[in-house]
Design an enzyme around this catalytic site. Structure first.
Site: not given
Ligand code: NAD
Ligand code: DAU
Length: 360
Positions: A136-138, A166, A162
């Site tokens: 992630t970019d975080e 990562k 988190y």
């Molecule tokens: P998600 O939470 O939707 O999915 C995570 C999946 O991992 C789920 O299916 C869960 O059951 C599985 N999982 C969790 N713990 C596990 C374990 N111990 N063993 C096996 N499976 C397990 O997450 P996502 O949003 O699809 O993110 C996927 C990946 O991409 C993550 O590594 C996250 O850090 C990264 N990522 C997410 C975003 C985003 O915006 N969502 C952006 C950049 C990177």
């Molecule tokens: O940047 C990549 C990341 O983006 C991934 O690595 C994470 O897995 C993914 O969850 C996401 O993280 P964020 O914290 O940026 O996403 P989230 O959707 O939780 O929140 C987006 C923004 O919106 C953040 O600034 C918090 C804000 N927010 C979020 C929720 C859930 C609100 O203002 N209200 C809300 O109810």
């Protein structure tokens, strides 16, 4: 036939990636999806492909060394695409331990199992084996308005449990390259949105609440900035990095699409108003009056902004889906999958595994 081991494939990005890969490669690849089915894993995301001969689901935890080693022992795995993680920042603030266990220790188990399966007696690795760690970019921390972007060379500076977990897993993957020349890549992507996203995350939460006339919680002043990318573009980038990236390298992936949270919420409300037919009773519920400012997230990162220059220059990837199109595709998907959302919010989706797999 090339065999992929995908971890976390029942989650949001993992399931979109699996769909993308079958659309692109059809029967020319085989995918084994390993997922523990935590609250974030939903096999309904994959129900249209679960009968494919070249797809297998294995319910296993990436922290379970024996289970993971068994998969490698029984299958000649060519590619690992490692999505499985605890992914929600708010949950990490309340319960950091599981983030370290899954994201750090689980990644270590994956690295060791792949290394054991792929390493030759002379310490080199079998040809054409690759491990891609999805990050992630975080991990780069937080920017202010007017700062530059996150580059691959930006120092790692995570702030939430988190992102710290990562960042730790990224460091382990990098250490396996530095120490063993283990064949890996890391991708650091910005915020994704699209079908199958769990409604704890901003965009599906706002869509779901707005359609029911529920409050739309905005953390802090609503001016935190995220760089949004349509999930299919991420899936494509992962595939391109794995096939054409230089081993040992990290690649940033981003949408060139920075928006404040409040802008995102307003766009969703306006798009819902445009897309809902006049006779739909939900149209009257969708209103800016639902916007509710709430206490800020602890340690809330102000701005994320990715410079995806390296992946464009070296590999030719760039974000293809404009936000105005991606958000319509996403909203349309949620309109067409009301049952998916109902099953997720009621908890029924967790029964799917028992029902679908009891005889397999
Ligand atoms: P998600 O939470 O939707 O999915 C995570 C999946 O991992 C789920 O299916 C869960 O059951 C599985 N999982 C969790 N713990 C596990 C374990 N111990 N063993 C096996 N499976 C397990 O997450 P996502 O949003 O699809 O993110 C996927 C990946 O991409 C993550 O590594 C996250 O850090 C990264 N990522 C997410 C975003 C985003 O915006 N969502 C952006 C950049 C990177
Ligand atoms: O940047 C990549 C990341 O983006 C991934 O690595 C994470 O897995 C993914 O969850 C996401 O993280 P964020 O914290 O940026 O996403 P989230 O959707 O939780 O929140 C987006 C923004 O919106 C953040 O600034 C918090 C804000 N927010 C979020 C929720 C859930 C609100 O203002 N209200 C809300 O109810």
């Amino acid at each position: 036939m090339r065999t992929y081991l995908v971890t976390g494939g029942a989650g949001f990005i993992g399931s979109n990636y699996i769909h993308y890969m079958f659309r692109k490669y059809g029967d020319a690849i085989r995918i084994i999806n390993v997922d523990a089915l935590t609250y974030a894993g939903n096999l309904e995301n994959l129900k249209d492909i679960e009968e494919r001969d070249n797809y297998t689901f294995v319910k296993a935890d990436i922290r379970d060394r024996e289970a993971i080693e068994k998969i490698f022992a029984e299958n000649d795995i060519d590619r690992v695409v490692h999505f499985a993680a605890e992914s929600h920042v708010d949950r990490s603030i309340v319960n950091p331990e599981i983030f370290v266990e899954t994201n750090v220790l689980g990644t270590l188990v994956m690295l060791n199992a792949a290394k054991k399966a792929w390493e030759l007696p002379d310490g080199t690795f079998k040809a054409d084996k690759k491990f891609l760690h999805v990050s992630t970019d975080e991990v780069y921390g937080s920017l202010e308005e007017g700062d530059t972007y996150f580059y691959e060379t930006t120092p790692i500076d995570p702030h939430s449990p988190y992102s710290a977990s990562k960042a730790s897993s990224d460091m382990l993957v990098k250490a396996y390259w530095d120490t063993y020349r283990f064949p890996m890549n890391i991708t650091n992507c910005s915020n994704n949105y699209g079908p199958f996203q769990f409604p704890e995350k901003l965009i599906p939460l706002i869509i779901n609440n707005a359609l029911q006339g529920k409050k739309l919680p905005v953390y802090g002043d609503g001016k935190n900035v995220r760089d949004w990318l349509y999930v299919d573009d991420h899936a494509k980038a992962i595939d391109m990095v794995q096939e054409n990236g230089r081993l040992g390298e990290r690649y940033n992936i981003g949408g060139h699409n920075e928006k404040q949270n409040i802008e995102i919420i307003n766009i969703i409300l306006e798009t819902l108003q445009e897309m809902l037919p006049d006779e739909d009773p939900r149209k009257k519920l969708v209103s800016k009056d639902l916007i509710t400012y709430v206490t800020d997230r602890k340690g809330h990162d102000r701005r994320y902004a990715i410079a995806p220059d390296k992946i464009k220059e070296e590999i030719g990837w760039y974000p293809e889906t404009m936000f105005k199109d991606g958000i319509r595709l996403t909203i349309q998907w949620f309109f067409e999958h009301e049952d998916w959302m109902k099953n997720v919010t009621s908890g029924d989706y967790q029964k799917y595994y028992e029902e679908m797999y009891k005889n397999k």
